[in-house]
Design a protein around this motif. Structure first.
Motif, PDB file in Angstrom:
ATOM      1  N   THR A  74       0.831  -1.214   0.000  1.00  0.00           N
ATOM      2  CA  THR A  74       0.000   0.000   0.000  1.00  0.00           C
ATOM      3  C   THR A  74       0.862   1.259   0.000  1.00  0.00           C
ATOM      4  N   MET A  75       2.049   1.175   0.597  1.00  0.00           N
ATOM      5  CA  MET A  75       2.967   2.313   0.520  1.00  0.00           C
ATOM      6  C   MET A  75       3.438   2.521  -0.919  1.00  0.00           C
ATOM      7  N   LEU A  76       3.698   1.415  -1.620  1.00  0.00           N
ATOM      8  CA  LEU A  76       4.096   1.507  -3.026  1.00  0.00           C
ATOM      9  C   LEU A  76       2.970   2.099  -3.868  1.00  0.00           C
ATOM     10  N   ILE A  77       1.746   1.717  -3.578  1.00  0.00           N
ATOM     11  CA  ILE A  77       0.604   2.281  -4.299  1.00  0.00           C
ATOM     12  C   ILE A  77       0.513   3.787  -4.051  1.00  0.00           C
ATOM     13  N   GLY A  78       0.803   4.215  -2.829  1.00  0.00           N
ATOM     14  CA  GLY A  78       0.818   5.651  -2.526  1.00  0.00           C
ATOM     15  C   GLY A  78       1.856   6.399  -3.338  1.00  0.00           C
ATOM     16  N   VAL A  79       3.028   5.812  -3.473  1.00  0.00           N
ATOM     17  CA  VAL A  79       4.076   6.450  -4.280  1.00  0.00           C
ATOM     18  C   VAL A  79       3.645   6.530  -5.742  1.00  0.00           C
ATOM     19  N   ALA A 117      10.316  -6.826  -6.152  1.00  0.00           N
ATOM     20  CA  ALA A 117      11.359  -7.839  -5.924  1.00  0.00           C
ATOM     21  C   ALA A 117      11.836  -7.800  -4.475  1.00  0.00           C
ATOM     22  N   ILE A 118      12.000  -6.604  -3.929  1.00  0.00           N
ATOM     23  CA  ILE A 118      12.391  -6.482  -2.522  1.00  0.00           C
ATOM     24  C   ILE A 118      11.300  -7.036  -1.617  1.00  0.00           C
ATOM     25  N   PHE A 119      10.038  -6.750  -1.915  1.00  0.00           N
ATOM     26  CA  PHE A 119       8.939  -7.246  -1.093  1.00  0.00           C
ATOM     27  C   PHE A 119       8.884  -8.774  -1.112  1.00  0.00           C
ATOM     28  N   ILE A 120       9.106  -9.363  -2.270  1.00  0.00           N
ATOM     29  CA  ILE A 120       9.086 -10.830  -2.367  1.00  0.00           C
ATOM     30  C   ILE A 120      10.202 -11.432  -1.523  1.00  0.00           C
ATOM     31  N   ASN A 121      11.391 -10.836  -1.581  1.00  0.00           N
ATOM     32  CA  ASN A 121      12.495 -11.344  -0.760  1.00  0.00           C
ATOM     33  C   ASN A 121      12.209 -11.162   0.725  1.00  0.00           C
ATOM     34  N   LEU A 122      11.614 -10.034   1.093  1.00  0.00           N
ATOM     35  CA  LEU A 122      11.235  -9.827   2.488  1.00  0.00           C
ATOM     36  C   LEU A 122      10.230 -10.874   2.942  1.00  0.00           C
ATOM     37  N   TYR A 123       9.242 -11.118   2.109  1.00  0.00           N
ATOM     38  CA  TYR A 123       8.218 -12.096   2.486  1.00  0.00           C
ATOM     39  C   TYR A 123       8.806 -13.498   2.606  1.00  0.00           C
ATOM     40  N   ARG A 124       9.749 -13.831   1.757  1.00  0.00           N
ATOM     41  CA  ARG A 124      10.373 -15.148   1.849  1.00  0.00           C
ATOM     42  C   ARG A 124      11.177 -15.299   3.137  1.00  0.00           C
ATOM     43  N   ASN A 125      11.777 -14.219   3.599  1.00  0.00           N
ATOM     44  CA  ASN A 125      12.632 -14.291   4.784  1.00  0.00           C
ATOM     45  C   ASN A 125      11.868 -14.163   6.088  1.00  0.00           C
ATOM     46  N   ILE A 126      10.916 -13.233   6.166  1.00  0.00           N
ATOM     47  CA  ILE A 126      10.259 -13.000   7.452  1.00  0.00           C
ATOM     48  C   ILE A 126       8.762 -13.270   7.410  1.00  0.00           C
ATOM     49  N   ARG A 127       8.220 -13.717   6.296  1.00  0.00           N
ATOM     50  CA  ARG A 127       6.804 -14.056   6.140  1.00  0.00           C
ATOM     51  C   ARG A 127       5.883 -12.891   6.469  1.00  0.00           C
ATOM     52  N   SER A 128       6.328 -11.685   6.183  1.00  0.00           N
ATOM     53  CA  SER A 128       5.504 -10.503   6.409  1.00  0.00           C
ATOM     54  C   SER A 128       6.047  -9.369   5.559  1.00  0.00           C
ATOM     55  N   ILE A 129       5.144  -8.454   5.194  1.00  0.00           N
ATOM     56  CA  ILE A 129       5.588  -7.241   4.504  1.00  0.00           C
ATOM     57  C   ILE A 129       5.202  -6.014   5.302  1.00  0.00           C
ATOM     58  N   ASP A 130       5.074  -6.214   6.603  1.00  0.00           N
ATOM     59  CA  ASP A 130       4.786  -5.100   7.500  1.00  0.00           C
ATOM     60  C   ASP A 130       6.073  -4.309   7.737  1.00  0.00           C
ATOM     61  N   GLU A 176       7.062  -2.517  10.189  1.00  0.00           N
ATOM     62  CA  GLU A 176       7.648  -2.591  11.526  1.00  0.00           C
ATOM     63  C   GLU A 176       8.374  -3.906  11.782  1.00  0.00           C
ATOM     64  N   GLU A 177       8.183  -4.890  10.941  1.00  0.00           N
ATOM     65  CA  GLU A 177       8.881  -6.162  11.110  1.00  0.00           C
ATOM     66  C   GLU A 177      10.100  -6.291  10.205  1.00  0.00           C
ATOM     67  N   VAL A 178      10.387  -5.268   9.440  1.00  0.00           N
ATOM     68  CA  VAL A 178      11.512  -5.332   8.520  1.00  0.00           C
ATOM     69  C   VAL A 178      12.830  -5.338   9.272  1.00  0.00           C
ATOM     70  N   ASP A 179      12.883  -4.762  10.457  1.00  0.00           N
ATOM     71  CA  ASP A 179      14.137  -4.743  11.207  1.00  0.00           C
ATOM     72  C   ASP A 179      14.545  -6.129  11.696  1.00  0.00           C
ATOM     73  N   LYS A 180      13.662  -7.102  11.552  1.00  0.00           N
ATOM     74  CA  LYS A 180      14.002  -8.460  11.959  1.00  0.00           C
ATOM     75  C   LYS A 180      15.011  -9.114  11.020  1.00  0.00           C
ATOM     76  N   MET A 181      15.265  -8.532   9.863  1.00  0.00           N
ATOM     77  CA  MET A 181      16.241  -9.120   8.950  1.00  0.00           C
ATOM     78  C   MET A 181      17.656  -9.005   9.491  1.00  0.00           C
ATOM     79  N   LYS A 182      17.857  -8.149  10.484  1.00  0.00           N
ATOM     80  CA  LYS A 182      19.190  -7.990  11.050  1.00  0.00           C
ATOM     81  C   LYS A 182      19.622  -9.248  11.795  1.00  0.00           C
ATOM     82  N   TYR A 183      18.671  -9.993  12.325  1.00  0.00           N
ATOM     83  CA  TYR A 183      19.002 -11.111  13.207  1.00  0.00           C
ATOM     84  C   TYR A 183      18.989 -12.438  12.499  1.00  0.00           C
TER      85      TYR A 183
END
Length: 105
Positions: free
Chosen positions: A33-38, A83-96, A98-105
């Motif tokens: 939805t942020m991408l749609i806003g842009v 492409a970034i969203f798909i990779n995020l979803y594959r790694n953390i199972r969410s595209i929220d 606030e959960e993107v910072d979980k990729m650090k761990y």
């Protein structure tokens, strides 16, 4: 046909589109939805380019070229973002956002 529409009406529509896009970008936590806003904001800019070109320089097509350039940039931006969203979803199972910072761990 566009000669019958005053410039002020076109500017009101593009302004509304821009602020709806900005509101969607700033208030949503979902990346899609942020991408749609842009994309809404970029399309509002395109409408402004075409409208000002049509009303200020009716014989020129410079505004149309700028609009085509922005459409190309928006398409590339959307492809990279998805492409970034798909990779995020594959790694953390969410595209929220606030959960993107979980990729650090």
């Amino acid at each position: 046909m566009i000669d019958q529409v005053p410039l002020s009406h076109v500017l009101i529509v593009s302004t509304l589109m821009f602020f709806i896009g900005a509101y969607g970008f700033l208030t949503r936590k979902n990346l899609v939805t942020m991408l749609i806003g842009v994309e809404l904001m970029l399309n509002a800019v395109n409408i402004n380019f075409v409208a000002f070109d049509r009303y200020l320089f009716p014989s020129g097509i410079d505004g149309h070229f700028f609009a085509l350039f922005i459409i190309a940039i928006a398409a590339a931006e959307a492809a990279v973002a998805i492409a970034i969203f798909i990779n995020l979803y594959r790694n953390i199972r969410s595209i929220d956002v606030e959960e993107v910072d979980k990729m650090k761990y």
